[in-house]
Design a protein around this motif. Sequence first.
Motif, PDB file in Angstrom:
ATOM      1  N   ASN C  80       7.093  -5.853   3.767  1.00  0.00           N
ATOM      2  CA  ASN C  80       6.238  -7.037   3.723  1.00  0.00           C
ATOM      3  C   ASN C  80       5.437  -7.160   2.438  1.00  0.00           C
ATOM      4  N   THR C  81       5.297  -6.041   1.722  1.00  0.00           N
ATOM      5  CA  THR C  81       4.352  -6.061   0.596  1.00  0.00           C
ATOM      6  C   THR C  81       4.985  -5.817  -0.756  1.00  0.00           C
ATOM      7  N   LEU C  82       6.218  -5.372  -0.782  1.00  0.00           N
ATOM      8  CA  LEU C  82       6.793  -4.906  -2.055  1.00  0.00           C
ATOM      9  C   LEU C  82       8.101  -5.621  -2.377  1.00  0.00           C
ATOM     10  N   SER C  83       8.505  -5.449  -3.636  1.00  0.00           N
ATOM     11  CA  SER C  83       9.742  -6.066  -4.117  1.00  0.00           C
ATOM     12  C   SER C  83      10.677  -4.982  -4.627  1.00  0.00           C
ATOM     13  N   PRO C  84      11.964  -5.262  -4.639  1.00  0.00           N
ATOM     14  CA  PRO C  84      12.923  -4.248  -5.092  1.00  0.00           C
ATOM     15  C   PRO C  84      12.517  -3.716  -6.470  1.00  0.00           C
ATOM     16  N   GLY C  85      12.575  -2.419  -6.652  1.00  0.00           N
ATOM     17  CA  GLY C  85      12.253  -1.817  -7.931  1.00  0.00           C
ATOM     18  C   GLY C  85      10.780  -1.551  -8.138  1.00  0.00           C
ATOM     19  N   ASP C  86       9.951  -1.977  -7.204  1.00  0.00           N
ATOM     20  CA  ASP C  86       8.519  -1.658  -7.312  1.00  0.00           C
ATOM     21  C   ASP C  86       8.317  -0.151  -7.256  1.00  0.00           C
ATOM     22  N   HIS C  87       7.325   0.293  -8.004  1.00  0.00           N
ATOM     23  CA  HIS C  87       6.989   1.713  -7.978  1.00  0.00           C
ATOM     24  C   HIS C  87       5.913   1.971  -6.928  1.00  0.00           C
ATOM     25  N   ILE C  88       6.059   3.058  -6.246  1.00  0.00           N
ATOM     26  CA  ILE C  88       4.996   3.470  -5.324  1.00  0.00           C
ATOM     27  C   ILE C  88       4.673   4.936  -5.594  1.00  0.00           C
ATOM     28  N   PHE C 212       2.558  -0.175  14.924  1.00  0.00           N
ATOM     29  CA  PHE C 212       1.428  -1.037  14.575  1.00  0.00           C
ATOM     30  C   PHE C 212       1.235  -1.116  13.061  1.00  0.00           C
ATOM     31  N   ASN C 213       0.807  -2.269  12.614  1.00  0.00           N
ATOM     32  CA  ASN C 213       0.335  -2.452  11.236  1.00  0.00           C
ATOM     33  C   ASN C 213      -0.992  -3.185  11.283  1.00  0.00           C
ATOM     34  N   ALA C 214      -2.067  -2.511  10.842  1.00  0.00           N
ATOM     35  CA  ALA C 214      -3.301  -3.255  10.567  1.00  0.00           C
ATOM     36  C   ALA C 214      -3.198  -3.694   9.112  1.00  0.00           C
ATOM     37  N   VAL C 215      -3.601  -4.926   8.845  1.00  0.00           N
ATOM     38  CA  VAL C 215      -3.244  -5.555   7.572  1.00  0.00           C
ATOM     39  C   VAL C 215      -4.493  -6.164   6.937  1.00  0.00           C
ATOM     40  N   SER C 216      -4.722  -5.855   5.672  1.00  0.00           N
ATOM     41  CA  SER C 216      -5.873  -6.426   4.951  1.00  0.00           C
ATOM     42  C   SER C 216      -5.503  -7.779   4.349  1.00  0.00           C
ATOM     43  N   ASP C 217      -6.512  -8.518   3.918  1.00  0.00           N
ATOM     44  CA  ASP C 217      -6.246  -9.785   3.239  1.00  0.00           C
ATOM     45  C   ASP C 217      -5.427  -9.568   1.976  1.00  0.00           C
ATOM     46  N   LYS C 218      -5.723  -8.480   1.299  1.00  0.00           N
ATOM     47  CA  LYS C 218      -4.984  -8.194   0.065  1.00  0.00           C
ATOM     48  C   LYS C 218      -3.497  -7.955   0.371  1.00  0.00           C
ATOM     49  N   ALA C 219      -3.259  -7.277   1.463  1.00  0.00           N
ATOM     50  CA  ALA C 219      -1.862  -7.045   1.854  1.00  0.00           C
ATOM     51  C   ALA C 219      -1.190  -8.362   2.217  1.00  0.00           C
ATOM     52  N   LEU C 220      -1.927  -9.201   2.888  1.00  0.00           N
ATOM     53  CA  LEU C 220      -1.356 -10.505   3.255  1.00  0.00           C
ATOM     54  C   LEU C 220      -1.025 -11.322   2.008  1.00  0.00           C
ATOM     55  N   ALA C 221      -1.909 -11.222   1.015  1.00  0.00           N
ATOM     56  CA  ALA C 221      -1.637 -11.931  -0.238  1.00  0.00           C
ATOM     57  C   ALA C 221      -0.395 -11.351  -0.898  1.00  0.00           C
ATOM     58  N   ALA C 222      -0.284 -10.034  -0.893  1.00  0.00           N
ATOM     59  CA  ALA C 222       0.896  -9.394  -1.493  1.00  0.00           C
ATOM     60  C   ALA C 222       2.172  -9.844  -0.785  1.00  0.00           C
ATOM     61  N   ALA C 223       2.066 -10.032   0.526  1.00  0.00           N
ATOM     62  CA  ALA C 223       3.249 -10.406   1.305  1.00  0.00           C
ATOM     63  C   ALA C 223       3.823 -11.741   0.833  1.00  0.00           C
ATOM     64  N   LYS C 224       2.974 -12.582   0.311  1.00  0.00           N
ATOM     65  CA  LYS C 224       3.453 -13.905  -0.118  1.00  0.00           C
ATOM     66  C   LYS C 224       4.458 -13.794  -1.252  1.00  0.00           C
ATOM     67  N   ASN C 225       4.288 -12.756  -2.088  1.00  0.00           N
ATOM     68  CA  ASN C 225       5.165 -12.623  -3.254  1.00  0.00           C
ATOM     69  C   ASN C 225       6.180 -11.495  -3.116  1.00  0.00           C
ATOM     70  N   ALA C 226       6.098 -10.756  -2.062  1.00  0.00           N
ATOM     71  CA  ALA C 226       6.989  -9.597  -1.917  1.00  0.00           C
ATOM     72  C   ALA C 226       8.418 -10.066  -1.703  1.00  0.00           C
ATOM     73  N   LYS C 227       9.332  -9.438  -2.405  1.00  0.00           N
ATOM     74  CA  LYS C 227      10.719  -9.923  -2.403  1.00  0.00           C
ATOM     75  C   LYS C 227      11.673  -9.074  -1.578  1.00  0.00           C
ATOM     76  N   LEU C 228      11.200  -7.961  -1.048  1.00  0.00           N
ATOM     77  CA  LEU C 228      12.114  -7.209  -0.174  1.00  0.00           C
ATOM     78  C   LEU C 228      12.492  -8.122   0.997  1.00  0.00           C
ATOM     79  N   THR C 229      13.781  -8.090   1.346  1.00  0.00           N
ATOM     80  CA  THR C 229      14.210  -8.966   2.440  1.00  0.00           C
ATOM     81  C   THR C 229      13.635  -8.460   3.745  1.00  0.00           C
TER      82      THR C 229
END
Lengths: 393, 393, 393, 393
Positions: C80-88, C212-229
């Motif tokens: 929900n939060t990341l895109s292919p090739g993102d580093h973690i 379960f996932n508790a989710v912050s606003d920042k995570a929700l914002a990240a989800a908008k641009n995350a490209k993982l299918t």
Amino acid sequence: MPTSNSHRPGRHFLQIPGPTNVPERVLRAMNQATIDHRGPDFAEMAVRIQERLKPVFGTKGPVVILPSSGSGAWEAALVNTLSPGDHILTFETGHFASLWSRMAENLSLIVEQVAGDWRRGIDPALVEERLSADKSVVIKAVMAVHNETSTGATSDISAIRAAMDRASHPALLMVDTISSLASMAYRHDAWCVDVTVGGSQKGLMLPPGLGFNAVSDKALAAAKNAKLTRSYWDWAPLISGIPKGAFPYTPATNLLYGLEEALCMLQEEGLENVYSRHHRLAEATRRAVKSWGLEFCCLDQDAYSDTVTAVMVPDGIDADRVRNIILDRFDMSLGTGLGKMQGKMFRIGHLGDFNELMLAGTLCGVEMGLGLADVPHNKGGVNAALDYLSATG
Amino acid sequence: MPTSNSHRPGRHFLQIPGPTNVPERVLRAMNQATIDHRGPDFAEMAVRIQERLKPVFGTKGPVVILPSSGSGAWEAALVNTLSPGDHILTFETGHFASLWSRMAENLSLIVEQVAGDWRRGIDPALVEERLSADKSVVIKAVMAVHNETSTGATSDISAIRAAMDRASHPALLMVDTISSLASMAYRHDAWCVDVTVGGSQKGLMLPPGLGFNAVSDKALAAAKNAKLTRSYWDWAPLISGIPKGAFPYTPATNLLYGLEEALCMLQEEGLENVYSRHHRLAEATRRAVKSWGLEFCCLDQDAYSDTVTAVMVPDGIDADRVRNIILDRFDMSLGTGLGKMQGKMFRIGHLGDFNELMLAGTLCGVEMGLGLADVPHNKGGVNAALDYLSATG
Amino acid sequence: MPTSNSHRPGRHFLQIPGPTNVPERVLRAMNQATIDHRGPDFAEMAVRIQERLKPVFGTKGPVVILPSSGSGAWEAALVNTLSPGDHILTFETGHFASLWSRMAENLSLIVEQVAGDWRRGIDPALVEERLSADKSVVIKAVMAVHNETSTGATSDISAIRAAMDRASHPALLMVDTISSLASMAYRHDAWCVDVTVGGSQKGLMLPPGLGFNAVSDKALAAAKNAKLTRSYWDWAPLISGIPKGAFPYTPATNLLYGLEEALCMLQEEGLENVYSRHHRLAEATRRAVKSWGLEFCCLDQDAYSDTVTAVMVPDGIDADRVRNIILDRFDMSLGTGLGKMQGKMFRIGHLGDFNELMLAGTLCGVEMGLGLADVPHNKGGVNAALDYLSATG
Amino acid sequence: MPTSNSHRPGRHFLQIPGPTNVPERVLRAMNQATIDHRGPDFAEMAVRIQERLKPVFGTKGPVVILPSSGSGAWEAALVNTLSPGDHILTFETGHFASLWSRMAENLSLIVEQVAGDWRRGIDPALVEERLSADKSVVIKAVMAVHNETSTGATSDISAIRAAMDRASHPALLMVDTISSLASMAYRHDAWCVDVTVGGSQKGLMLPPGLGFNAVSDKALAAAKNAKLTRSYWDWAPLISGIPKGAFPYTPATNLLYGLEEALCMLQEEGLENVYSRHHRLAEATRRAVKSWGLEFCCLDQDAYSDTVTAVMVPDGIDADRVRNIILDRFDMSLGTGLGKMQGKMFRIGHLGDFNELMLAGTLCGVEMGLGLADVPHNKGGVNAALDYLSATG
């Protein structure tokens, strides 16, 4: 387990007039760890149960809870209040009234039984007549079955009480409410009943295993002089334990869990709603039976039971064969004819945790079964019931 | 529900000597829809149960199943075999033996009670002596409690039988096995017991609500002439229904579901294994008690019970205070001192569905509780128990 | 059924660090008829559950409930939060941290894993160092396991958050609380965690099956641009359904019944009481382990877990043999060594619906097992634990 | 609990097309202590379940069991076999077929959807036509819904297979059997299906929470080259664990208890009997609908579903109002119209643990509801169903 090696799909329809379909909530409540019956949690529960039970009996007095079947509660009523050789007045309204008479004889009481045809309730005029004739006050108790499970005929307890009052007779009034309690209106105090006998497995929606006695002050006074021997059934230690939630011997803890849950359910629905629901479902059943053109066991319309309808089958047809066809084909249990009614009737239980669609399924099963068993009947019973249900409630 | 508004984490330790911890399998078996007790599935189950019950009692004869507590099964034993004014010989081995005597008196029997100190079993020599002295054969029955739940002392039923035989006395032998059945070896037939009285809530691992009578031919013969009144408890219709799985009144269906499951569990484990398990767990308990330096209620080592250990607390200490501390602090229920032992002892139940780690937790709770309640004792009880458990089994 | 043809007496001790002993109340709640997940009763329940869940996570934001294991909840956090090739950035604190890294790789992320010895938590200084060095802000997320179930070592999430703040790095913070949630204090909002990952089968006392996932606003914002299918795991429809108690696909209804009951139990006990209970039971366990002279897997005292204690066995001893002896002899399951710790340790779970006597039984079983398996150790572990439990609480 | 503060008497009629009425045996099986999923008892159960599952799918190959809803099982089918940008051929037979297409798009697949009117199954001729036209073999998979839960229309999988064969096209065949499995005949191997997708909450009679994939060798081969990212759904570790009863992450233990019980029940009844029972009950339902003069959603008689009947309401009537009246008045849940069918239909589920009298009650509730909601219709639907049921079976 009964069902472990042969699976029948879907739910069994348990439409005998008790034990009734135990609701999932009650089974689940019973599915709790047994606790110390001498500990504080148990005592609190027992006190709560006592308070919740009283309105169901229509009493402010004590309700004795026995680890027993309903028959045990009958025996408790007798042995606590009577002495060997005491006379009691009984009415042969059906199988269970007869059993109660036989029990009394077994316990050395003298039974004056008013004969009956098993097709109506008690005639209050006969009560008055018999008691008025008892000038020497030999009769110590009148026993009445509120709802004869074997015939589907009720007796009017209020009218019986009035008849006793008119006769100014001091006999105790004992009433069997096993198949009416928590399904039909009942008022232990208002009707001046002395001992009300109940069981767990009908309107209270529990499995069998608990018996009840609601007890009047007059019955308690009688108990002081009653000479029938008693120990297990003795009210004295049972009643003295009630305020502190204690029992003189180990109570049936898990059935009590279920009892509290069932009492909560009755309270949530509201007792008046419970009674009117039973009445509507019973009336719908009667509409179906009338449409089929079959005869009711009960010959008095005013005495029709709201918990069980006993249906006569035409001469020459074995009612138990009809029942077996319905059981085998549709997985529905109907009540058999008891005692001298064996083979002559089937009984439809419509009490307890029961609703319109369960009744509809039940009546469909009966209507199909009548056809499959070649019982002469008119179609349209189900339709008549549905019409009534749609138009009411 | 008892637990609905205040949660205590983890499982309650129900270490009273019954009701015992009902296993999940039994609760689950009871959590089934109630069925028609006059239908074929029920009848088959009842017949299976009867066959599974016999080995537990060590009998090939009938075992009557009553919807009652164990006290009801006592009453059934008496009223089926005796007549008003009959003499019976009892032994004051503890609280329950005393209650049985009182019940007999309530039922109009004459009780010849051999006084006792509640700290040992029945002396067979006294049985022989009393019966030998009864030249006119006044005594109709000898009543023995196999395992006195209130004291943790057993009586040797085989030796009592031998004593009766030596006295050549025809009295019936009635034995209460309520807290020994299915936990300690018992042989109704081999020991020529006439009525064995049992209950559901101990070794049978069920909730309370069922009573049992295993019945000898001699007891059946006595029943024919016994004059005590009876109806609910009457063996005749109960026994005649056994072969066809029928009961004279509504049986406690869901408890019977649990009974069948419990009997399967006992069979799976093997009765001999069940007995040796109880013995090991009891011996481990005794090792702990000895290490603590506390006194056993039972003064006869050969009579130690394998299902319950009653532990005396030193003078000046209120045992119920100790029990309450343990209940409040560790959520464990121990048995109270009953009757004249009130406040002087606590009782540890180690029977039923029970294993080594449950016992270990139990003994840890007792050891901590002794410390918290300032009961003078030596440490090391738990260690002694663990050493024994590790070295055996 | 697993237990149907071989009965072991008494209760199994399930002392793995999850699934934990499901309390009877939760099992009973699950034992209800499944209802229409699109009907009003279900919706009301779902709304209630959401409100009851928030305090457990320490959040005022949404908590996504997934029909999945905890691993599914991990996957949801990533996709929900990341895109292919993102580093973690991950830390090799143990088996589950490693699994999470591998999952991220499977999902086409680039994992920068800080190597570790599986014997301590995350060093916040390393977090700060790595993020400070990431000048081009390549790292999109930091992943931390709050409580490493495989090692019994915790990481200080608050300190990690502070380290991230000191580095002024915008990476998301994702925390696995699978084996700490509802057992150890946790504050999603206060610690500015972006995604908290939880599961049902540990402190929540449920069977496995919910993630379960508790989710912050920042995570929700990240989800908008995350490209993982994503489809099943997609937060968007799950979160939009929360206010109306709706789910985008069929939810695991009966597990949700259990969840509501478990949340009620936690509320009744009080979360702070739950945490302190877990701490006391864990400390008692550690006292025992120290007395036995065995080595903790976790080398940092400040990082000891309050839910699981991982105990190293001496070289040359197969820990799984010890575990098997304890399982066979005492019917207790302990956790195995996972991954590279296989055979080198056993793990004692002391979380969930657990109390002092259950722990006492557990430690007795371990102490006896150490002896039976010939593991060199000192006696006295149980005593040390009991002393601590008696002196506290 | 959903029912705790407002009691409705009797059983709820859950006549949506899933989740279905979970039988008491299954609920009871789930009501067991959760065990160690890495221990021997669990492994044995998992192996038994695998063997019992195969005949239900009609396969000798592996059946992957996922802790997920049915949607998760769809996702697993796609991500294990396909690569980003792969084309798949789908048919818009209804709401769930459309959802599957949307899921595929979310997962970066190119969906070639054959438009449809939601009132019939897949036309095999169209399958052949589209595949024959795909000369460059762009299409990697054909997706079919065996039984469209939203419309009550089935697709003939055997005919689709034949069409694919006629086109000599190598596409995989994936079939959603969520609402047909264990209710209608299905043959994964015989019909050369590559991935069969199933769920727990319909014919398998379980609560929701488990998803299934039966997998062909060809699908396994495809998985080796499939590039869609996957971790949770990855077949490889799931399938490699099957022979030893192991799972790569914590499985939903208690749902698996229920699954084994449900599979035993299906086996006891016999799969062919299960299928013919569903057919009879469905046909009876159709007779009722025809008698009422209402329109089926499904316009192709040969495609009528045996598990759900979707009934169109006349223009100008809000089907959800009808449903709500039935829910409020008769405590019966019917399925709503989904997607573009919202408000235009209601759906009667007649699958799972279901029998004649339950259906009769259901149809009575619908017939009464039609009247109460003023839906123009002919009487006699119930009668037609009863006539059919009486004459058959």
